[in-house]
Design a protein around this motif. Structure first.
Motif, PDB file in Angstrom:
ATOM      1  N   VAL A  48     -33.353 -50.015 -13.816  1.00 47.72           N
ATOM      2  CA  VAL A  48     -33.433 -51.208 -14.648  1.00 47.72           C
ATOM      3  C   VAL A  48     -32.018 -51.732 -14.814  1.00 47.72           C
ATOM      4  CG1 VAL A  48     -33.973 -52.086 -16.951  1.00 47.72           C
ATOM      5  CG2 VAL A  48     -35.474 -50.394 -15.882  1.00 47.72           C
ATOM      6  N   THR A  49     -31.836 -53.047 -14.717  1.00 53.15           N
ATOM      7  CA  THR A  49     -30.513 -53.641 -14.868  1.00 53.15           C
ATOM      8  C   THR A  49     -30.453 -54.425 -16.174  1.00 53.15           C
ATOM      9  OG1 THR A  49     -30.189 -53.809 -12.483  1.00 53.15           O
ATOM     10  CG2 THR A  49     -28.802 -55.186 -13.872  1.00 53.15           C
ATOM     11  N   PHE A  50     -29.536 -54.015 -17.054  1.00 49.51           N
ATOM     12  CA  PHE A  50     -29.304 -54.732 -18.303  1.00 49.51           C
ATOM     13  C   PHE A  50     -28.326 -55.879 -18.051  1.00 49.51           C
ATOM     14  CE2 PHE A  50     -30.150 -50.604 -20.783  1.00 49.51           C
ATOM     15  CZ  PHE A  50     -31.474 -50.966 -21.005  1.00 49.51           C
ATOM     16  N   ALA A  51     -28.594 -57.032 -18.659  1.00 48.56           N
ATOM     17  CA  ALA A  51     -27.692 -58.173 -18.520  1.00 48.56           C
ATOM     18  C   ALA A  51     -27.593 -58.902 -19.848  1.00 48.56           C
ATOM     19  CB  ALA A  51     -28.173 -59.125 -17.434  1.00 48.56           C
ATOM     20  N   VAL A  52     -26.380 -59.351 -20.168  1.00 44.15           N
ATOM     21  CA  VAL A  52     -26.137 -60.128 -21.382  1.00 44.15           C
ATOM     22  C   VAL A  52     -25.861 -61.570 -20.989  1.00 44.15           C
ATOM     23  CG1 VAL A  52     -25.404 -58.205 -22.802  1.00 44.15           C
ATOM     24  CG2 VAL A  52     -23.726 -59.357 -21.359  1.00 44.15           C
ATOM     25  N   SER A  53     -25.678 -62.442 -21.988  1.00 42.45           N
ATOM     26  CA  SER A  53     -25.628 -63.880 -21.740  1.00 42.45           C
ATOM     27  C   SER A  53     -24.472 -64.316 -20.840  1.00 42.45           C
ATOM     28  CB  SER A  53     -25.567 -64.643 -23.065  1.00 42.45           C
ATOM     29  OG  SER A  53     -24.442 -64.228 -23.824  1.00 42.45           O
ATOM     30  N   ASP A  54     -23.419 -63.507 -20.740  1.00 45.18           N
ATOM     31  CA  ASP A  54     -22.320 -63.884 -19.841  1.00 45.18           C
ATOM     32  C   ASP A  54     -22.568 -63.433 -18.405  1.00 45.18           C
ATOM     33  OD1 ASP A  54     -21.921 -61.144 -19.945  1.00 45.18           O
ATOM     34  OD2 ASP A  54     -19.910 -61.242 -20.811  1.00 45.18           O
ATOM     35  N   GLY A  55     -23.723 -62.794 -18.161  1.00 49.36           N
ATOM     36  CA  GLY A  55     -24.090 -62.387 -16.814  1.00 49.36           C
ATOM     37  C   GLY A  55     -23.675 -60.986 -16.432  1.00 49.36           C
ATOM     38  N   GLU A  56     -22.923 -60.295 -17.298  1.00 47.48           N
ATOM     39  CA  GLU A  56     -22.509 -58.933 -16.974  1.00 47.48           C
ATOM     40  C   GLU A  56     -23.730 -58.032 -16.830  1.00 47.48           C
ATOM     41  OE1 GLU A  56     -19.871 -55.240 -18.828  1.00 47.48           O
ATOM     42  OE2 GLU A  56     -19.877 -57.203 -19.804  1.00 47.48           O
ATOM     43  N   ALA A  57     -23.811 -57.319 -15.715  1.00 50.91           N
ATOM     44  CA  ALA A  57     -24.996 -56.528 -15.396  1.00 50.91           C
ATOM     45  C   ALA A  57     -24.651 -55.042 -15.295  1.00 50.91           C
ATOM     46  CB  ALA A  57     -25.617 -57.006 -14.091  1.00 50.91           C
ATOM     47  N   THR A  58     -25.539 -54.214 -15.865  1.00 50.67           N
ATOM     48  CA  THR A  58     -25.349 -52.765 -15.852  1.00 50.67           C
ATOM     49  C   THR A  58     -26.640 -52.090 -15.421  1.00 50.67           C
ATOM     50  OG1 THR A  58     -23.825 -52.958 -17.727  1.00 50.67           O
ATOM     51  CG2 THR A  58     -24.674 -50.762 -17.215  1.00 50.67           C
ATOM     52  N   PRO A  59     -26.675 -51.476 -14.219  1.00 50.04           N
ATOM     53  CA  PRO A  59     -27.890 -50.784 -13.788  1.00 50.04           C
ATOM     54  C   PRO A  59     -28.022 -49.405 -14.439  1.00 50.04           C
ATOM     55  CG  PRO A  59     -26.222 -50.694 -12.069  1.00 50.04           C
ATOM     56  CD  PRO A  59     -25.639 -51.512 -13.170  1.00 50.04           C
ATOM     57  N   VAL A  60     -29.272 -49.026 -14.738  1.00 49.37           N
ATOM     58  CA  VAL A  60     -29.562 -47.715 -15.322  1.00 49.37           C
ATOM     59  C   VAL A  60     -30.679 -47.081 -14.500  1.00 49.37           C
ATOM     60  CG1 VAL A  60     -30.322 -46.472 -17.382  1.00 49.37           C
ATOM     61  CG2 VAL A  60     -28.984 -48.578 -17.626  1.00 49.37           C
ATOM     62  N   ALA A  61     -30.438 -45.904 -13.946  1.00 53.02           N
ATOM     63  CA  ALA A  61     -31.454 -45.197 -13.162  1.00 53.02           C
ATOM     64  C   ALA A  61     -32.476 -44.566 -14.100  1.00 53.02           C
ATOM     65  CB  ALA A  61     -30.809 -44.129 -12.298  1.00 53.02           C
ATOM     66  N   VAL A  62     -33.764 -44.837 -13.866  1.00 50.83           N
ATOM     67  CA  VAL A  62     -34.802 -44.347 -14.774  1.00 50.83           C
ATOM     68  C   VAL A  62     -35.916 -43.570 -14.082  1.00 50.83           C
ATOM     69  CG1 VAL A  62     -34.465 -46.057 -16.598  1.00 50.83           C
ATOM     70  CG2 VAL A  62     -35.934 -46.601 -14.659  1.00 50.83           C
ATOM     71  N   HIS A  63     -36.162 -43.843 -12.806  1.00 52.88           N
ATOM     72  CA  HIS A  63     -37.251 -43.178 -12.092  1.00 52.88           C
ATOM     73  C   HIS A  63     -36.745 -42.592 -10.782  1.00 52.88           C
ATOM     74  CE1 HIS A  63     -41.103 -43.816 -14.189  1.00 52.88           C
ATOM     75  NE2 HIS A  63     -40.557 -44.929 -14.665  1.00 52.88           N
TER      76      HIS A  63
END
Length: 339
Positions: A48-63
């Motif tokens: 899952v990739t988290f993103a905030v309003s400035d577009g910065e994206a952080t992927p998180v491995a979940v499965h």
């Protein structure tokens, strides 16, 4: 939401494309949810990739493999995978394994209740687990096609072949069966708990008025309905499956029975996903050519969010305040609109 201005062609309508921030995803997303003001793009595989309003994206491995389904209550996302695991993820990237299927079957449907209960399915079996309760299960006649909790009370609708089973997991009563021939793949309750609607394998919806189990046939679609969204207050059910958004009226006691649906935002492309605004009578719609529009239900006024970019729009979601709209297309292009 005050600057709508109707116009017949996307080339000439009001545009907010300059307010969209691009989000870089490592792989295409199949769904998007908001945890507060953080957009969570659920990938088809593993992360899952988290993103905030400035577009910065952080992927998180979940499965450990494919992610087959997801649902969110705004505080957490619960996902099922082909690894047989049911996983919860919150905005702080805390990962909790809620269940592991004993036979490692695919977890292919999930639903959340406002009290924290979670439902999921594997094969012909539906499961429910309360926040502090035991896990309970129910076998239905065929593979589960969709799950939905009723808005009031812990009542679960389980869509499957030839109908829907209504189950109160906390009661000993025999489940109720609503019959209609065909394969039912998605299911949703109206906000007032008076109606139940399913999307079918064929190009149609089917519904029941729960008070008397009266049928509602909603046909005429050129393609299968893959996306349904209730308008604010539940007055309309907006659906994909056509070259415009089909809106079924549910404000009266008879719902759409005997009524024609509304048809808004026609385009020379199929509507692939719809998402109604949480507070206003407005919806966002994505099309098979990549176009995204915001549309006001009252008069059909349109605002362009994204110009056609070739690949179909796969996911749309609003945050709870209705100030952010997230989208993703099948080729991995994604963005955030700030209003």
């Amino acid at each position: 939401m005050k600057d709508f201005n109707p116009a017949p062609e996307t080339a000439s309508i009001v545009s907010v494309t300059d307010r969209v921030t691009n989000v870089k995803l490592d792989a295409p997303a199949t769904a998007v949810h908001f945890l507060g003001d953080v957009a969570a793009f659920v990938g088809a595989e593993e992360s899952v990739t988290f993103a905030v309003s400035d577009g910065e994206a952080t992927p998180v491995a979940v499965h450990g493999g494919g992610i087959l389904c997801s649902a969110s209550d705004g505080k957490r996302i619960v996902m099922g995978g082909d690894d047989g695991k049911l996983i919860s993820l919150d905005a702080e990237s805390n990962i909790v394994t809620l269940a592991i299927d004993a036979k490692r079957r695919w977890i292919d449907n999930v639903a959340l209740h406002s009290d924290g209960a979670v439902a999921w399915s594997a094969g012909k079996t539906a499961y429910v687990k309360a926040p502090k309760g035991d896990e309970k299960s129910l076998d239905v006649p065929s593979t589960v096609g969709g799950l939905a909790f009723a808005p009031k009370g812990v009542r679960l609708a389980i869509a499957h072949y030839n109908g829907v089973t209504l189950w109160f997991p906390n009661m000993g009563a025999k489940p109720e069966f609503l019959e209609w021939k065909g394969s039912h793949l998605g299911v949703t309750f109206s906000a007032d708990n008076r109606f139940l609607v399913t999307s079918m394998h064929e190009a149609a919806l089917h519904g029941w008025r729960l008070a008397d189990s009266r049928h509602m046939r909603m046909t005429g679609y050129p393609a299968r309905v893959r996306s349904m969204s209730w308008s604010a207050g539940g007055k309309f059910l907006a659906t994909s499956g056509s070259d415009s958004v089909i809106l079924w009226p549910f404000a009266s006691k008879d719902g759409p029975m005997g009524k024609e649906p509304g048809m808004l935002a026609p385009l020379q492309a199929k509507a692939t996903v719809v998402a109604c605004h949480p507070k206003d009578d407005v919806f966002a719609v994505g099309y098979s050519d990549g176009t995204i529009l915001m549309v006001r239900i009252e008069d059909g006024a349109e605002i362009l969010v994204r110009r056609n970019a070739g690949e179909p729009v796969a996911a749309l979601a609003w945050n709870a305040k209705g100030s952010l709209l997230a989208f993703a297309s099948e080729d991995g292009d994604a963005g955030l609109l700030t209003l």
